[in-house]
Design a protein around this motif. Structure first.
Motif, PDB file in Angstrom:
ATOM      1  N   GLY A  61       0.833  -1.193   0.000  1.00 19.36           N
ATOM      2  CA  GLY A  61       0.000   0.000   0.000  1.00 19.36           C
ATOM      3  C   GLY A  61       0.869   1.244   0.000  1.00 19.36           C
ATOM      4  O   GLY A  61       2.104   1.167  -0.062  1.00 19.36           O
ATOM      5  N   PRO A  62       0.255   2.427   0.076  1.00 26.68           N
ATOM      6  CA  PRO A  62       1.023   3.672   0.150  1.00 26.68           C
ATOM      7  C   PRO A  62       1.886   3.708   1.419  1.00 26.68           C
ATOM      8  O   PRO A  62       1.674   2.918   2.342  1.00 26.68           O
ATOM      9  CB  PRO A  62      -0.065   4.754   0.182  1.00 26.68           C
ATOM     10  N   PRO A  63       2.861   4.611   1.486  1.00 27.99           N
ATOM     11  CA  PRO A  63       3.683   4.726   2.696  1.00 27.99           C
ATOM     12  C   PRO A  63       2.831   4.956   3.942  1.00 27.99           C
ATOM     13  O   PRO A  63       1.818   5.669   3.909  1.00 27.99           O
ATOM     14  CB  PRO A  63       4.568   5.943   2.405  1.00 27.99           C
ATOM     15  N   LEU A  64       3.232   4.329   5.045  1.00 27.25           N
ATOM     16  CA  LEU A  64       2.519   4.499   6.305  1.00 27.25           C
ATOM     17  C   LEU A  64       2.688   5.921   6.825  1.00 27.25           C
ATOM     18  O   LEU A  64       3.694   6.579   6.550  1.00 27.25           O
ATOM     19  CB  LEU A  64       3.060   3.510   7.342  1.00 27.25           C
ATOM     20  N   PRO A  65       1.719   6.410   7.595  1.00 30.72           N
ATOM     21  CA  PRO A  65       1.842   7.766   8.161  1.00 30.72           C
ATOM     22  C   PRO A  65       2.984   7.840   9.167  1.00 30.72           C
ATOM     23  O   PRO A  65       3.400   6.832   9.743  1.00 30.72           O
ATOM     24  CB  PRO A  65       0.485   7.990   8.834  1.00 30.72           C
ATOM     25  N   ASP A  66       3.477   9.060   9.390  1.00 29.44           N
ATOM     26  CA  ASP A  66       4.607   9.276  10.294  1.00 29.44           C
ATOM     27  C   ASP A  66       4.385   8.660  11.665  1.00 29.44           C
ATOM     28  O   ASP A  66       5.342   8.201  12.311  1.00 29.44           O
ATOM     29  CB  ASP A  66       4.854  10.782  10.483  1.00 29.44           C
ATOM     30  N   THR A  67       3.143   8.678  12.136  1.00 31.46           N
ATOM     31  CA  THR A  67       2.854   8.252  13.502  1.00 31.46           C
ATOM     32  C   THR A  67       2.846   6.739  13.673  1.00 31.46           C
ATOM     33  O   THR A  67       2.824   6.244  14.798  1.00 31.46           O
ATOM     34  CB  THR A  67       1.491   8.809  13.937  1.00 31.46           C
ATOM     35  N   ASP A  68       2.870   5.994  12.563  1.00 34.08           N
ATOM     36  CA  ASP A  68       2.853   4.539  12.651  1.00 34.08           C
ATOM     37  C   ASP A  68       4.217   4.031  13.083  1.00 34.08           C
ATOM     38  O   ASP A  68       5.245   4.468  12.562  1.00 34.08           O
ATOM     39  CB  ASP A  68       2.476   3.939  11.289  1.00 34.08           C
ATOM     40  N   ALA A  69       4.243   3.126  14.035  1.00 33.35           N
ATOM     41  CA  ALA A  69       5.510   2.601  14.555  1.00 33.35           C
ATOM     42  C   ALA A  69       6.292   1.825  13.513  1.00 33.35           C
ATOM     43  O   ALA A  69       7.486   1.576  13.687  1.00 33.35           O
ATOM     44  CB  ALA A  69       5.252   1.715  15.769  1.00 33.35           C
ATOM     45  N   ARG A  70       5.646   1.445  12.399  1.00 36.47           N
ATOM     46  CA  ARG A  70       6.312   0.664  11.341  1.00 36.47           C
ATOM     47  C   ARG A  70       6.714   1.530  10.142  1.00 36.47           C
ATOM     48  O   ARG A  70       7.098   1.000   9.105  1.00 36.47           O
ATOM     49  CB  ARG A  70       5.381  -0.445  10.874  1.00 36.47           C
ATOM     50  N   ALA A  71       6.671   2.851  10.297  1.00 34.92           N
ATOM     51  CA  ALA A  71       6.805   3.783   9.166  1.00 34.92           C
ATOM     52  C   ALA A  71       8.254   3.929   8.710  1.00 34.92           C
ATOM     53  O   ALA A  71       8.903   4.958   8.889  1.00 34.92           O
ATOM     54  CB  ALA A  71       6.225   5.142   9.541  1.00 34.92           C
ATOM     55  N   SER A  72       8.753   2.894   8.085  1.00 36.40           N
ATOM     56  CA  SER A  72      10.122   2.895   7.572  1.00 36.40           C
ATOM     57  C   SER A  72      10.332   4.006   6.539  1.00 36.40           C
ATOM     58  O   SER A  72      11.344   4.718   6.566  1.00 36.40           O
ATOM     59  CB  SER A  72      10.421   1.529   6.946  1.00 36.40           C
ATOM     60  N   PHE A  73       9.384   4.166   5.625  1.00 35.80           N
ATOM     61  CA  PHE A  73       9.490   5.181   4.578  1.00 35.80           C
ATOM     62  C   PHE A  73       9.583   6.580   5.185  1.00 35.80           C
ATOM     63  O   PHE A  73      10.427   7.391   4.793  1.00 35.80           O
ATOM     64  CB  PHE A  73       8.285   5.085   3.648  1.00 35.80           C
ATOM     65  N   ALA A  74       8.714   6.888   6.149  1.00 32.79           N
ATOM     66  CA  ALA A  74       8.688   8.223   6.744  1.00 32.79           C
ATOM     67  C   ALA A  74       9.971   8.533   7.495  1.00 32.79           C
ATOM     68  O   ALA A  74      10.461   9.672   7.484  1.00 32.79           O
ATOM     69  CB  ALA A  74       7.482   8.363   7.672  1.00 32.79           C
ATOM     70  N   ILE A  75      10.549   7.544   8.163  1.00 37.64           N
ATOM     71  CA  ILE A  75      11.806   7.759   8.884  1.00 37.64           C
ATOM     72  C   ILE A  75      12.919   8.092   7.891  1.00 37.64           C
ATOM     73  O   ILE A  75      13.686   9.049   8.087  1.00 37.64           O
ATOM     74  CB  ILE A  75      12.176   6.522   9.714  1.00 37.64           C
ATOM     75  N   ALA A  76      13.015   7.307   6.820  1.00 38.09           N
ATOM     76  CA  ALA A  76      14.035   7.572   5.806  1.00 38.09           C
ATOM     77  C   ALA A  76      13.816   8.927   5.147  1.00 38.09           C
ATOM     78  O   ALA A  76      14.768   9.658   4.861  1.00 38.09           O
ATOM     79  CB  ALA A  76      14.031   6.460   4.763  1.00 38.09           C
ATOM     80  N   ARG A  77      12.547   9.274   4.903  1.00 34.71           N
ATOM     81  CA  ARG A  77      12.236  10.569   4.292  1.00 34.71           C
ATOM     82  C   ARG A  77      12.763  11.713   5.147  1.00 34.71           C
ATOM     83  O   ARG A  77      13.373  12.667   4.641  1.00 34.71           O
ATOM     84  CB  ARG A  77      10.725  10.709   4.124  1.00 34.71           C
ATOM     85  N   ASP A  78      12.572  11.630   6.474  1.00 30.06           N
ATOM     86  CA  ASP A  78      13.035  12.699   7.352  1.00 30.06           C
ATOM     87  C   ASP A  78      14.562  12.770   7.391  1.00 30.06           C
ATOM     88  O   ASP A  78      15.140  13.856   7.465  1.00 30.06           O
ATOM     89  CB  ASP A  78      12.489  12.491   8.765  1.00 30.06           C
ATOM     90  N   LEU A  79      15.222  11.627   7.333  1.00 33.51           N
ATOM     91  CA  LEU A  79      16.683  11.619   7.303  1.00 33.51           C
ATOM     92  C   LEU A  79      17.201  12.264   6.012  1.00 33.51           C
ATOM     93  O   LEU A  79      18.190  13.010   6.035  1.00 33.51           O
ATOM     94  CB  LEU A  79      17.200  10.192   7.421  1.00 33.51           C
ATOM     95  N   ILE A  80      16.533  11.995   4.892  1.00 33.05           N
ATOM     96  CA  ILE A  80      16.935  12.607   3.625  1.00 33.05           C
ATOM     97  C   ILE A  80      16.652  14.095   3.645  1.00 33.05           C
ATOM     98  O   ILE A  80      17.505  14.920   3.280  1.00 33.05           O
ATOM     99  CB  ILE A  80      16.193  11.933   2.453  1.00 33.05           C
ATOM    100  N   ARG A  81      15.458  14.471   4.062  1.00 40.09           N
ATOM    101  CA  ARG A  81      15.056  15.880   4.069  1.00 40.09           C
ATOM    102  C   ARG A  81      16.037  16.728   4.878  1.00 40.09           C
ATOM    103  O   ARG A  81      16.363  17.857   4.504  1.00 40.09           O
ATOM    104  CB  ARG A  81      13.641  16.005   4.643  1.00 40.09           C
ATOM    105  N   ASN A  82      16.532  16.171   5.969  1.00 41.51           N
ATOM    106  CA  ASN A  82      17.415  16.920   6.864  1.00 41.51           C
ATOM    107  C   ASN A  82      18.889  16.593   6.663  1.00 41.51           C
ATOM    108  O   ASN A  82      19.720  16.970   7.484  1.00 41.51           O
ATOM    109  CB  ASN A  82      16.999  16.662   8.309  1.00 41.51           C
ATOM    110  N   TYR A  83      19.203  15.903   5.576  1.00 44.41           N
ATOM    111  CA  TYR A  83      20.587  15.567   5.216  1.00 44.41           C
ATOM    112  C   TYR A  83      21.341  14.984   6.403  1.00 44.41           C
ATOM    113  O   TYR A  83      22.462  15.371   6.743  1.00 44.41           O
ATOM    114  CB  TYR A  83      21.308  16.807   4.689  1.00 44.41           C
TER     115      TYR A  83
END
Length: 267
Positions: A61-83
């Motif tokens: 399915g689509p990426p899980l929301p930030d608040t989901d404990a399994r949100a691998s995509f969102a964690i990586a997104r924040d690491l990329i966004r903030n270099y």
């Protein structure tokens, strides 16, 4: 409680010390034509690099929301966004965290052995949303940045996290093309010739390893209701305390201002 990207680079230098130079990076020219340099071959001296690292998968399915404990995509997104994925022992990014990512000027401090190199780069495209890849719907977040006048190389690098909607697979991907540019300072010319390519490879390999480790640790911490630990870093001195570094950045800024025409955006 600190965010994942704050724990990844807990001692990032205060960007306000570099504000004047960041403003110069904002208007500096690219050191190559982003439109005509698309036909790239290794026989013409270009390095063409691709790296990818598997991250913990999510349910299809689509990426899980930030608040989901399994949100691998969102964690990586924040690491990329903030270099926050590069190893600060190799490369530290300095930028205003309040600016939009698109068009963001950045100073990069690169270290290898006894050498320290300072570069200005500017974010071009932001890659966000879903695209079709070989019949699958793939969600992505990332951006590219290209080299500016005064950089030791010509080229562009792209960082992105991807999620396959059908399988739930999540990955971190780096794509880059580069070739050496003119280096006027003989000390830096020799140092970059000796160590520049090694630094490139080590940067990408360590970025992939750190991304995997940070995402995994953050997911484990969330599952326990805890928070991921602080990670290794270095505490850089302000550039004003390093005469060689200050001179190099001033040279980068001057070269960027000497070019004619306005900055170009990535296509």
């Amino acid at each position: 409680m600190p965010s994942i990207w704050e724990t990844a680079v807990p001692d990032r230098p205060d960007w306000r010390r570099y504000q004047e130079r960041l403003e110069a990076v904002r208007t500096a020219r690219y050191n190559f034509d982003l439109d005509t340099d698309r036909e790239l071959t290794e026989s013409d001296g270009w390095h063409l690099d691709h790296y990818d690292a598997d991250l913990p998968p999510e349910p299809p399915g689509p990426p899980l929301p930030d608040t989901d404990a399994r949100a691998s995509f969102a964690i990586a997104r924040d690491l990329i966004r903030n270099y926050a994925f590069p190893d600060p022992k190799l490369v530290t990014g300095i930028f205003s965290p309040d600016e939009p990512v698109e068009g963001r000027p950045m100073l990069l401090r690169a270290r290898f052995l006894a050498f320290t190199f300072w570069f200005g780069v500017r974010v071009g495209r932001v890659l966000e949303g879903a695209v079709e890849v070989e019949g699958d719907r793939v969600w992505r977040y990332g951006y590219d940045y290209a080299t500016l006048e005064g950089h030791f190389e010509r080229g562009q690098i792209t960082f992105q996290v991807q999620k396959n909607e059908r399988t739930g697979a999540v990955s971190f991907v780096i794509d880059a093309f580069s070739k050496p540019d003119r280096i006027r300072n003989p000390f830096y010319r020799i140092g970059f010739k000796l160590f520049g390519r090694k630094l490139q490879i080590q940067f990408s390999e360590s970025a992939c390893e750190r991304m995997q480790r940070f995402v995994r640790q953050e997911l484990e911490a969330r599952a326990k209701g805890d928070h991921a630990p602080r990670h290794e870093t270095v505490t850089p001195e302000p550039v004003s305390k390093d005469a060689d570094a200050r001179d190099q950045i001033d040279e980068v800024v001057l070269e960027g201002r000497e070019g004619n025409g306005s900055p170009r955006a990535s296509q």
